[in-house]
Write an enzyme that holds these catalytic residues in place. Sequence first.
Site, mmCIF file in Angstrom:
data_model
loop_
_atom_site.group_PDB
_atom_site.id
_atom_site.type_symbol
_atom_site.label_atom_id
_atom_site.label_comp_id
_atom_site.label_asym_id
_atom_site.label_seq_id
_atom_site.Cartn_x
_atom_site.Cartn_y
_atom_site.Cartn_z
ATOM 1 N N GLU A 1 -31.652 -12.903 91.252
ATOM 2 C CA GLU A 1 -32.990 -13.477 90.475
ATOM 3 C C GLU A 1 -34.042 -12.596 90.642
ATOM 4 O O GLU A 1 -34.852 -12.680 91.356
ATOM 5 C CB GLU A 1 -33.452 -14.761 91.056
ATOM 6 C CG GLU A 1 -32.101 -15.808 90.754
ATOM 7 C CD GLU A 1 -32.618 -17.275 91.353
ATOM 8 O OE1 GLU A 1 -33.621 -17.466 91.806
ATOM 9 O OE2 GLU A 1 -31.577 -17.952 91.827
ATOM 10 N N TYR B 1 -32.942 -25.399 84.387
ATOM 11 C CA TYR B 1 -33.954 -26.414 85.276
ATOM 12 C C TYR B 1 -34.985 -25.469 85.824
ATOM 13 O O TYR B 1 -35.096 -24.351 85.618
ATOM 14 C CB TYR B 1 -33.094 -27.094 86.283
ATOM 15 C CG TYR B 1 -32.253 -26.384 86.924
ATOM 16 C CD1 TYR B 1 -32.492 -25.517 88.036
ATOM 17 C CD2 TYR B 1 -30.924 -26.643 86.819
ATOM 18 C CE1 TYR B 1 -31.614 -24.595 88.780
ATOM 19 C CE2 TYR B 1 -29.982 -25.906 87.688
ATOM 20 C CZ TYR B 1 -30.238 -24.854 88.437
ATOM 21 O OH TYR B 1 -29.166 -24.192 89.318
ATOM 22 N N ASP C 1 -19.653 -15.460 93.820
ATOM 23 C CA ASP C 1 -20.828 -15.682 92.587
ATOM 24 C C ASP C 1 -21.865 -14.931 93.162
ATOM 25 O O ASP C 1 -22.362 -14.958 94.244
ATOM 26 C CB ASP C 1 -21.155 -17.465 92.819
ATOM 27 C CG ASP C 1 -22.394 -17.539 91.837
ATOM 28 O OD1 ASP C 1 -21.932 -17.622 90.714
ATOM 29 O OD2 ASP C 1 -23.270 -17.719 92.403
ATOM 30 N N ASP D 1 -25.740 -14.211 92.478
ATOM 31 C CA ASP D 1 -27.102 -14.984 92.068
ATOM 32 C C ASP D 1 -28.198 -13.842 92.339
ATOM 33 O O ASP D 1 -29.067 -14.152 93.151
ATOM 34 C CB ASP D 1 -27.220 -16.304 93.119
ATOM 35 C CG ASP D 1 -28.138 -17.154 92.465
ATOM 36 O OD1 ASP D 1 -29.272 -16.932 91.723
ATOM 37 O OD2 ASP D 1 -28.333 -18.342 92.771
#
Length: 620
Positions: free
Chosen positions: A394, A462, A390, A392
């Site tokens: 950002e 979120y 995965d 991630d």
Amino acid sequence: MNTQPPLHRTRFRFGLRSRAAAGLTALLLPLAAMVGLASPAEAAASATASYAKVSDWGTGFEGKWTVKNTGTTSLSSWTVEWDFPSGTAVTSAWDADVTGAGTHWTAKNKSWNGTLAPGASVSFGFNGTGSGSPSGCKLNGASCDGGSVPGDNPPSAPGTPTASNITNTSVTLSWTAASDDKGIKNYDVLRDGTKIATVTGLTYTNTGLSAGTDYSYTVQARDTADQTGPVSGARAVRTTGTTDPGPGPGSSVKLGYFTEWGIYGRNYHVKNLVTSGSAAKITHINYAFGNVTGGRCAIGDSYADYDKAYTADQSVDGVADTWDQPLRGNFNQLRKLKAKYPNIKVLWSFGGWTWSGGFGQAAANPAAFAQSCYDLVEDPRWADVFDGIDLDWEYPNACGLSCDTSGSAAFKNLVQAMRAKFGTNNLVTAAVTADASSGGKIDAADYGGAAQYLNWYNVMTYDFFGAWAAQGPTAPHSPLTSYPGIPQAGFNSAEAIAKYKAKGVPSAKLLLGIGFYGRGWTGVTQATPGGTATGPAAGTYEQGIEDYKVLKNSCPSTGTIAGTAYAKCGSNWWSYDTPATVTSKMSWAKGQGLGGAFFWEFSGDTTNGELVSAINSGLG
């Protein structure tokens, strides 16, 4: 999405301090372990036998022996021998066949209680006359306290097995012989740490496997006294054929993040997934995080990942780590979890808020980056643990911890290279922004074009609002929909999902994100959202953040807005998801045809897994 690090991308200061201390412990453990070992033979101990006098009526007594398998492979039989002083004897026995010759007594297992799995125990009892105590106990010819057979060293490790004739359902393993001073009797073949066969030769064909699946094989020798030696090196094998590990018709992904640093200050371990009941209700785990540095994938925390020694009571299967075993730490515990719950897939997640800064350099040479990640994930020591990777980042071509200017095509190019390297039999996924504002982070990269190379996106729905805006306005950090007075247009789950769909991402490749924590302010007088504040509310690990398991009792929900709960307690105001709001969000996700849901992260839930249960039942 905001200027504050999202909760699931930060390393708590408390955790870092604890990790430093743990790292020192790691340096000391091997020495301490070696001091406690009189010889290599003792390291091969696999079972113990202990005696207890249950009752004594003066002229006789009841005794009990308990045999425990303390090794890592099953026992197929057991024999306990001991001596009684003259005048003490066995008169009757149960759950074992007990015979005597003078003062020497021997107990052998019954046909139905001879096999003991690792960590298991069995007891047998007897009535006796006299008052003496047993001495000179031996279990399967070795000392009952786990020592070696006097004058007989255990065998050496066999050679690392080789694999040939690999098909969709079978593989043939071969290895070089172990050596022993008294001779080798046979070999135990272990798959993913569990014994699957005992053979006398140097080859074994394992059948009945699943297509397109990773397995790890080791071999362990037994000598003529039934002592086992150390296991061989591991051989990773992937069967041929394909399997679709992603979401499909009638199935939903139920994925949770497990953090490597949670084992420190939070004292949350892989075993907690079992004791909470959560392991039986999920389909996937993202292990967070691996580092992205120097254009490569790298280990995040070696001590937590593969070095920390677990005691029997901390371990998933109740078996303690040894000081010299090839793999320990979270990776080994995840291996044991997968053996217990074969349906669970584990992905290694790289990046996160803190380590996303390395993706810019990685994107300059996607093929080299993909190769480094593949080499790390498929390292033979733990290749069987992971079912994919995965990413991630950002955020691609947008500002996160720092601002990235790699270009809108960089993310697509990176995941395309990753898929090319990992192939179709591995999962390749990505955690992505939920900023659906006009010209926001979703617009900054080609997420639509990249979707064809990924199994799914974890949409981080979120952390839309929080106390980095110290004076407010108060707002739910994970609104499902917009509402009158929302501080920022496009900051809600529904609009984020809609925007990804509009860019061509299939619904089934989108997972809805749930936070297992709340965000809060203090100095608040208004009970409903939109109030002013003086700063972040106090939290256990970080200001403005608290786990659901704490908030459900310390500040119970007083209302809901936009599909999310909020709470006013004293001068504090919090927003967080509850089992009820999670259930409603899962209903919405199903109605949207989404591939499922994911959450950050396990340790925020209650000890009985309330939120995981809500996700599981809500998705069906």
